[in-house]
Design an enzyme around this catalytic site. Structure first.
Site, PDB file in Angstrom:
ATOM      1  N   GLU A   1      -2.501  -6.720  13.429  1.00 25.41           N
ATOM      2  CA  GLU A   1      -2.140  -7.884  12.618  1.00 25.41           C
ATOM      3  C   GLU A   1      -2.818  -9.138  13.161  1.00 25.41           C
ATOM      4  O   GLU A   1      -3.246  -9.178  14.312  1.00 25.41           O
ATOM      5  CB  GLU A   1      -0.622  -8.104  12.684  1.00 25.41           C
ATOM      6  CG  GLU A   1       0.217  -6.920  12.301  1.00 25.41           C
ATOM      7  CD  GLU A   1       0.193  -6.648  10.804  1.00 25.41           C
ATOM      8  OE1 GLU A   1       0.059  -7.605  10.022  1.00 25.41           O
ATOM      9  OE2 GLU A   1       0.280  -5.475  10.414  1.00 25.41           O
TER      10      GLU A   1
ATOM     11  N   THR B   1       0.831  -1.211   0.000  1.00 24.44           N
ATOM     12  CA  THR B   1       0.000   0.000   0.000  1.00 24.44           C
ATOM     13  C   THR B   1       0.864   1.259   0.000  1.00 24.44           C
ATOM     14  O   THR B   1       0.545   2.228  -0.700  1.00 24.44           O
ATOM     15  CB  THR B   1      -0.927   0.041   1.228  1.00 24.44           C
ATOM     16  OG1 THR B   1      -0.150  -0.142   2.412  1.00 24.44           O
ATOM     17  CG2 THR B   1      -1.985  -1.057   1.154  1.00 24.44           C
ATOM     18  N   VAL B   2       1.971   1.251   0.771  1.00 23.41           N
ATOM     19  CA  VAL B   2       2.807   2.461   0.827  1.00 23.41           C
ATOM     20  C   VAL B   2       3.538   2.673  -0.508  1.00 23.41           C
ATOM     21  O   VAL B   2       3.515   3.768  -1.075  1.00 23.41           O
ATOM     22  CB  VAL B   2       3.824   2.385   1.990  1.00 23.41           C
ATOM     23  CG1 VAL B   2       4.775   3.581   1.958  1.00 23.41           C
ATOM     24  CG2 VAL B   2       3.098   2.320   3.332  1.00 23.41           C
TER      25      VAL B   2
ATOM     26  N   LYS C   1      10.727   2.027  17.702  1.00 23.45           N
ATOM     27  CA  LYS C   1      10.616   3.450  17.389  1.00 23.45           C
ATOM     28  C   LYS C   1      11.326   4.292  18.444  1.00 23.45           C
ATOM     29  O   LYS C   1      12.049   5.239  18.118  1.00 23.45           O
ATOM     30  CB  LYS C   1       9.133   3.837  17.296  1.00 23.45           C
ATOM     31  CG  LYS C   1       8.427   3.194  16.099  1.00 23.45           C
ATOM     32  CD  LYS C   1       6.918   3.362  16.200  1.00 23.45           C
ATOM     33  CE  LYS C   1       6.197   2.727  15.023  1.00 23.45           C
ATOM     34  NZ  LYS C   1       4.740   2.609  15.257  1.00 23.45           N
TER      35      LYS C   1
END
Lengths: 427, 427
Positions: B192, B14-15, B207
């Site tokens: 998910e 998708t990205v 992150k």
């Protein structure tokens, strides 16, 4: 390529002094991050005889700031004097004409001459940086220019003036009047002795104009931008806002609509479900919306020596690192047509002080009906004492034209006793 | 210098598809802003036979993604495959070894090999961009690396995982259980099929590790970072949080303390007076504090095709504009020592389910007293039915060591019936 960036700084007030201090105390950090040593090699300011820290007193001094641009020991100029004309403009032009990078925190200069300076910068291949010109420590310039460069933006709006936000927040927290809180803001240094530039929305209009140019390519014409301030807001309006689920905020709003670019600075009713409603005190916050990015909010200190100096330093480090910036030249869009004020629509809050007598509500609602304004809600509370009574109308979406006609008629009613308060409702 | 930047894209999910679409539809914008035409000249993805839009199906195809690095018609590589090892790592290394810019959205790759890749990038003078690797459309990498480069940062903390924030927000809004809301999140595509990576805090730890490296120069060691997830949070805890003036949020927290760098991912009680308490649904938000900048908050979509593609495009445009980025090499700080977990302090929320019988409270408070833990408040409500009764303690600041000893003793009491819930309180 030299491993040093030699800076001339014009303007040594609180921001300039803090920039000089950071260059001294954070030298290892700056060198690691930019690959260069940052050194201040010459300065200029109003008072040569003032004692200054951070080695500033012993530096070569330029009586005329523009001399900094010509000095062979100055690679880049940092302009922190302020003012749209005069010395600041001369220095900016001299710097770019000399092909040297210009770093400025001067929003008035940019709002009025930003495009001409950008074109000069491009012609001379001299970078033009101005992160500190809007919203102090919030990196809104870099975000609009670089982080969001990949897609369109639909809307940019936010709290751009900390003075007004401090006043509105304190009025709400304490129930005190506008005039009373303004005096406190002045004594705390949040408002100038002549507060007009802040409280009448001019400061926010300058900032909005710069953001609109970056986000939409709109022409830099701050004087054409509709700007209303916060003088007319009373404690009563703040209480009504609470009752209706809003907070009153002075916002700058730029929104791409079908027929043109809507731009306005004025007080808005902001729903308490919005992040902006909860930005309090002297803080600034800006929301950006676009079809790709969705909503993005940046919030922080919009003024003050530290945050502003941090923004200036980020420009200096970009400059030292070779990250170019060409002002507005690469973003201007000749098709960015302003939306005519008459075509724009809004829902309105209208608060009137009326005589408590039969027929008043009938007179007002007849005017609304004749202007084809549809009313969403009306508030009139029971009264506890003699004297004028507040009535509040919230309209559905209405054209500015229809509303202003109705407003003119309402004001003329003999039963409406004081100037009514109008606040647009943020969609 | 060529006026075109030719891109090889690996990964067309998708990205990747959204990046390709934006490159087509926003071509004039990109060219104006970067001074170059952006063109996709070769691609690689899992399924060669899938029909793709935006001209992707007709492009040269690399069966092995690493071939993109070697192609003479590829100036820069965009890696959107994911995964810390294997094909993504090989492609990253091959690209940098070829001296070509690498743009990646791969947080696992960076969290595990970011420093080695940065050193390779520096050695090869090849820029390394990764804005999309953390918090999607929020420009946190650029903000930490560039906008805040002028001063120190004391603290970086925030909501870094949209899945957990969606679950916690929905639990609060609906009163439903963790398991029930997790199923909804899975059906909506927010979680998910195997949700462990998100809900156990691993994703947020990756992150946080990247942000800590940028903000503090901390070593990239995500596996050493303490990470707790949200599985143990019940509807009851959410109600108690409300009662106490908090919201429960999964936070990544990095804070420079006197004795070292505190880093932790876990659920926190966040005061409703904090901006972060009101960041709901799948949104991300990051707060940065420093002595110069003050507080700065960035809030937006941390995932999704559009926001992530927007971040990738900002890197591509930085690359096309010649704005360099050297990964982590310029920010690493050998003195950034992690604070030992035992030395760190916190106030704690401790909720236990106990048998409703005499002496329970005496047993628990005796354990607290012996561990020298000072109690700020206790909540035990009247009960409406038979069965275990919740008791909540809020402690004053306590060392992790003292608390964990007391916690071990409390768990062993026969009157404490279920595993207690521990949540730290954000200072």
């Amino acid at each position: 390529m030299s491993n040093t960036l030699r800076l001339g700084i014009a303007g040594l007030g609180t921001v300039g002094s803090e920039v000089a201090r950071l260059i001294q105390v954070e030298a290892p950090l700056h060198e690691k991050r930019s690959g260069k040593k940052l050194v201040v090699t010459a300065v200029s300011a109003r008072d040569k005889n003032k004692k200054r820290d951070n080695g500033l007193s012993s530096l070569p001094w330029a009586d005329n700031p523009s001399e900094l641009a010509a000095r062979s020991d100055v690679d880049a100029v940092v302009e922190l004097m302020g003012g749209a004309e005069g010395a600041a403009k001369q220095l900016a032009e001299a710097t770019l004409k000399a092909g040297k990078p210009l770093i400025t925190a001067n929003k008035a200069l940019l709002a009025h001459h930003g495009l001409a300076l950008s074109e000069l910068a491009r012609k001379q291949s001299a970078p033009l940086y101005f992160e500190a010109a809007v919203a102090g420590g919030i990196p809104i310039i870099k975000t609009l220019r670089e982080a969001l460069a990949g897609g369109q933006v639909d809307e940019i709006f936010g709290i751009l003036n900390g003075t007004c936000n401090f006043i509105l927040t304190t009025m709400r927290d304490t129930g005190r009047s506008f005039g009373d809180v303004l005096k406190e803001a002045q004594s705390l240094g949040y408002a100038e002795a002549d507060p007009a530039f802040d409280i009448d929305g001019k400061d926010a209009a300058h900032k909005l104009s710069i953001l609109s140019a970056l986000g939409f390519g709109a022409p830099l014409e701050p004087e054409k931008l509709i700007a209303e301030g916060v003088r007319g807001i009373t404690s009563q309006d703040i209480l009504f806002a609470d009752e209706l689920g809003y907070r009153i905020k002075l916002l700058g709003v730029a929104r791409q609509e079908k027929d043109g670019l809507f731009q306005r600075v004025s007080p808005y009713m902001v729903s308490t479900s919005s992040t902006l409603a909860h930005v309090n005190g002297a803080m600034n916050a800006i929301m950006i919306r676009g079809p790709v990015i969705g909503p993005l909010v940046l919030m922080g200190h919009g003024a003050g020596a530290g945050p502003t100096a941090s923004a200036v330093l980020s420009d200096i480090i970009d400059c030292a690192s070779g990250r170019q910036a060409d002002g507005f030249a690469s973003v201007m869009n000749p098709k960015a047509t302003p939306l005519s004020a008459e075509k724009s629509k809004s829902a309105f809050y209208l608060r009137m002080m009326v005589q408590d007598q039969p027929g008043v509500l009938a007179d007002i609602t007849a005017i609304m009906r004749d202007a084809k304004i549809s009313i969403q809600s009306v508030i009139q509370h029971g009264r506890s004492e003699a004297g004028p009574v507040p009535i509040v109308f919230i309209t559905h979406d209405t054209s500015e034209k229809a509303f202003s006609e109705a407003f003119a008629a309402v004001k003329k009613l003999s039963s409406v006793l004081e100037p009514p308060c109008v606040i647009r409702i943020l969609p």
